[in-house]
Design an enzyme around this catalytic site. Structure first.
Site, mmCIF file in Angstrom:
data_model
loop_
_atom_site.group_PDB
_atom_site.id
_atom_site.type_symbol
_atom_site.label_atom_id
_atom_site.label_comp_id
_atom_site.label_asym_id
_atom_site.label_seq_id
_atom_site.Cartn_x
_atom_site.Cartn_y
_atom_site.Cartn_z
ATOM 1 N N HIS A 40 6.799 55.395 -85.442
ATOM 2 C CA HIS A 40 6.751 54.427 -86.801
ATOM 3 C C HIS A 40 7.496 53.022 -86.232
ATOM 4 C CE1 HIS A 40 6.611 58.587 -88.038
ATOM 5 N NE2 HIS A 40 5.911 58.024 -89.249
ATOM 6 N N HIS A 271 2.620 51.214 -89.571
ATOM 7 C CA HIS A 271 3.345 52.124 -90.032
ATOM 8 C C HIS A 271 3.992 53.582 -89.346
ATOM 9 C CE1 HIS A 271 5.620 54.684 -93.254
ATOM 10 N NE2 HIS A 271 4.697 55.726 -92.701
ATOM 11 N N GLU A 418 20.460 68.623 -110.460
ATOM 12 C CA GLU A 418 20.589 69.622 -109.399
ATOM 13 C C GLU A 418 20.464 69.090 -108.074
ATOM 14 O OE1 GLU A 418 19.784 71.884 -113.276
ATOM 15 O OE2 GLU A 418 18.523 70.347 -111.888
ATOM 16 N N HIS A 480 14.147 81.048 -116.608
ATOM 17 C CA HIS A 480 15.704 81.050 -116.225
ATOM 18 C C HIS A 480 16.106 82.492 -115.401
ATOM 19 C CE1 HIS A 480 15.646 77.687 -118.925
ATOM 20 N NE2 HIS A 480 17.034 77.609 -118.724
#
Length: 674
Positions: A40, A271, A418, A480
């Site tokens: 790249h 790129h 999280e 959960h």
């Protein structure tokens, strides 16, 4: 006036020199990607000017001492632009980055891997490539710097964390978690350079986003600047301003992707592909760079090597300050991250005490009790939770919270982030001086997965405290209740996954997490109370073998019951029923860590598993269990998602009961006899 201050006021001749220095980066990038026929070039060529000013005038590092604790951290969050970092490392003189390594870019065994890899080459602060991980992990590094400075003072700890991020890093959701936390804590030593080139793989970024990133960072509490990323004076002024700010900084660097390639710059074509021989030849003309591939003139190389010479001087001055500081020896011990022997002595006493008391508690509560001992005996551990402190039970008496303006505490409120928490803990561990642990529900390991994988890939001692580990959490229901998560974590190389069965195994698993400094640990804990199952105290940490015979039979085994966590107690009850009701000899094996069991000798594994039919018992998915139960074994656990109901009802509903184990054992034995 110090060296850095002198460098920041540069005459025009020096600006021209920096242009040559930046073009050296561009040439090395073009040549390396072309030779590899892979890579790249766009981002490194676009950010070459920013990198040059940062390294030439500001950054503090010593390539001959790449682990110097007070070095500045440089994180290439846009890791696909790895040739920028490798070119910089060659130019400033890292010993393991000669020109030959650039010529071997992306080849087997080369230091110059496709994306930067921690531990693979000197000076690479973290493994990057998954976009957004760099900026999020850097938040942990910057936080660690502030916390160490609070403990040991600015004479010993005073460095910056610099991040180069692209559009992709800022689009990934983890970036929002990261900048929100960084702004909230006022991490003023964090400086982010945004490669604002408006190009992504598919084309212009306008195809997929219209977010005002400057406004977003301002809203998160960042000091924000917008500059021409090819104007050396503007770049230097922006960095000087950011270093003086009391807030974390974003410097939006408006750049041209692939700058220097006259026909392709500014387009997505630069790129992720080589420029091609014709374009490279045209670029050499446009950049006034008439040198052969992989050649940097000695005068330009010497100016680059000044970065290392300046850094060496700063490191020597720092070493003198540390030697004179009354906290110098304590700092050195902290950097070594050696857990004191007293921690393990006290954990042994804890196990002896609770075997005598036959303590029955949820393993999440047992973990809290263990942490109370650990956190008192050592200040290496840094706690936290993703807004579940009093469910995960991760805070212990005497732990004060870390806050903006007061970094002397040891407990971090990561908020409902999280993924950001896991990445920040990676940063805390990578920085050095701390062993971070953080809590959430096991089901939300999904949200943290990307950073957990990097914990393993980088071999970092991060401890994930994952509670509410099964259908045993009850009424909160299937969203959960983790089912597939143990299999996912166990499938990830380089992680120790622990699911302790009682308070004793919980203490043993925490001891192991503190001893394994070369990998992360996941400690999976129950919400419901579990009986103490260990028949007596032994000095040996029995969980260290991964699995062991908890209850052996007096006569030859008729069946072996293999279980983890809360299901070990169920297996013990079933073994009692098999003996009392059917005269069947059933051994019970507790398997707190499959990874550690797999590492044992074949002879030991055979002695534990034995030849009798086996039943695996776990309130989770079956995937992975066939390794242990064999082709003729049986599995009692989950075969789909959970449900909302009280935990005892759920265990009966899904057939994870002693009665089901007894019936299954009798069937296996009869089939074997037949």
């Amino acid at each position: 006036m110090n060296t850095q201050a002198l460098l920041q006021d540069k005459p025009d001749t020096e600006i021209l020199s920096e242009r040559d220095m930046a073009n050296a980066i561009r040439a090395l990038v073009m040549d390396s990607v072309q030779k590899a026929n892979s890579g790249h070039p766009g981002m490194p060529m676009g950010m070459a000017d920013v990198a040059t000013v940062l390294f030439r005038r500001f950054i503090k590092l010593d390539p001959l001492h790449p682990q110097w604790p007070d070095r500045d951290r440089f994180v290439l969050s846009a890791g696909h632009g790895s040739m920028l970092q490798y070119a910089l490392h060659y130019l400033v003189g890292y010993p393991d980055m000669p020109i030959e390594e650039l010529q071997r870019f992306r080849q087997v065994g080369a230091k110059t891997a496709g994306h930067p890899e921690y531990g693979h080459a000197q000076g690479i602060e973290m493994t990057t490539g998954p976009l957004g991980q760099g900026i999020a992990t850097a938040v942990g590094m910057a936080l660690a710097e502030r916390m160490q400075a609070a403990r040991f003072g600015a004479d010993i700890v005073d460095h910056h964390t610099y991040v180069m991020a692209g559009d992709g890093c800022l689009q990934e959701g983890i970036s929002q978690e990261a900048i929100d936390l960084a702004g909230h804590l006022s991490l003023s030593k964090l400086i982010v350079f945004w490669d604002n080139n408006a190009i992504s793989i598919d084309g212009p970024t306008s195809l997929s986003t219209s977010t005002d990133q400057l406004a977003r960072f301002k809203a998160a509490g960042f000091d924000v600047q917008d500059i021409d990323g090819h104007d050396f004076d503007e770049i230097a002024g922006a960095i000087s301003h950011a270093k003086a700010s009391g807030r974390p900084s974003l410097i939006s660097c408006r750049t041209i992707i692939g700058k220097g390639a006259p026909n392709l710059q500014g387009t997505e074509k630069t790129h992720g592909a080589p420029l091609g021989a014709a374009e490279i030849a045209a670029a050499r003309l446009a950049l006034d760079w008439p040198y052969e591939p992989f050649t940097v003139p000695e005068d330009i190389l010497e100016v680059w090597r000044d970065v290392a010479r300046r850094g060496a001087d700063e490191r020597r001055e720092w070493s003198v300050r540390v030697s004179k500081s009354p906290l110098g020896d304590d700092f050195k011990l902290a950097v070594q991250k050696q857990v004191p022997a007293t921690v393990f002595e006290e954990l042994a006493a804890f196990r002896r005490d609770h075997i005598e008391k036959a303590t029955k508690v949820a393993t999440r509560k047992a973990s809290e009790m263990v942490l109370g001992i650990v956190n008192t005996a050592t200040d290496l551990t840094i706690g936290g939770s993703a807004d579940l402190t009093h469910s995960n039970l991760t805070v212990t008496p005497g732990m004060r919270s870390v806050a903006s303006g007061d970094f002397s505490g040891r407990y971090i409120h990561y908020g409902i982030r999280e993924h950001g928490m896991a990445a920040a803990m990676n940063g805390l561990a990578l920085h050095g001086g701390f062993i971070p642990y953080g809590g959430t529900f096991l089901a939300f390991a999904d949200y943290a997965r990307g950073a957990i994988r990097l914990s393993a890939l980088m071999g970092q001692q991060v401890v994930y405290v994952m509670t509410h580990d099964s259908i045993g959490l009850g009424e909160d229901g299937p969203t959960h209740q983790p089912v597939e998560h143990l299999a996912m974590l166990r499938a990830t190389p380089g992680i120790n996954v622990f699911r302790p069965a009682d308070i004793i195994e919980t203490a043993e698993c925490w001891e192991l997490a503190l001893k394994y400094s070369d990998r992360p640990s996941v400690i999976v804990l129950s919400r419901q109370n579990l009986a103490m199952l260990r028949p007596g105290y032994t000095e040996e940490n029995r969980s260290a073998r991964g699995a062991y015979v908890l209850r052996e039979t007096a006569e030859p085994r008729a069946v072996t019951l293999l279980a983890t966590g809360s299901e070990v107690e169920i297996a013990c009850t079933a073994a009692d029923m098999l003996r009392a009701q059917h005269k069947i000899a059933a051994a019970v094996v507790s398997m707190p860590s499959w990874e550690l069991f797999e590492a044992q000798t074949p002879a030991y594994r055979r002695s534990v598993l034995a030849a009798a039919p086996r039943i695996g018992i776990e309130a989770a998915a079956r995937l992975g269990w066939d390794r242990w139960i064999g082709d003729k074994g049986a599995f009692i656990g989950m075969h789909g998602f959970g449900a909302s109901a009280p935990a005892p009802d759920l265990y009966r509903h899904f057939g994870i009961t002693p009665e089901k184990i007894v019936a299954t054992a009798r069937k296996l034995i009869s089939e074997k006899e037949y």
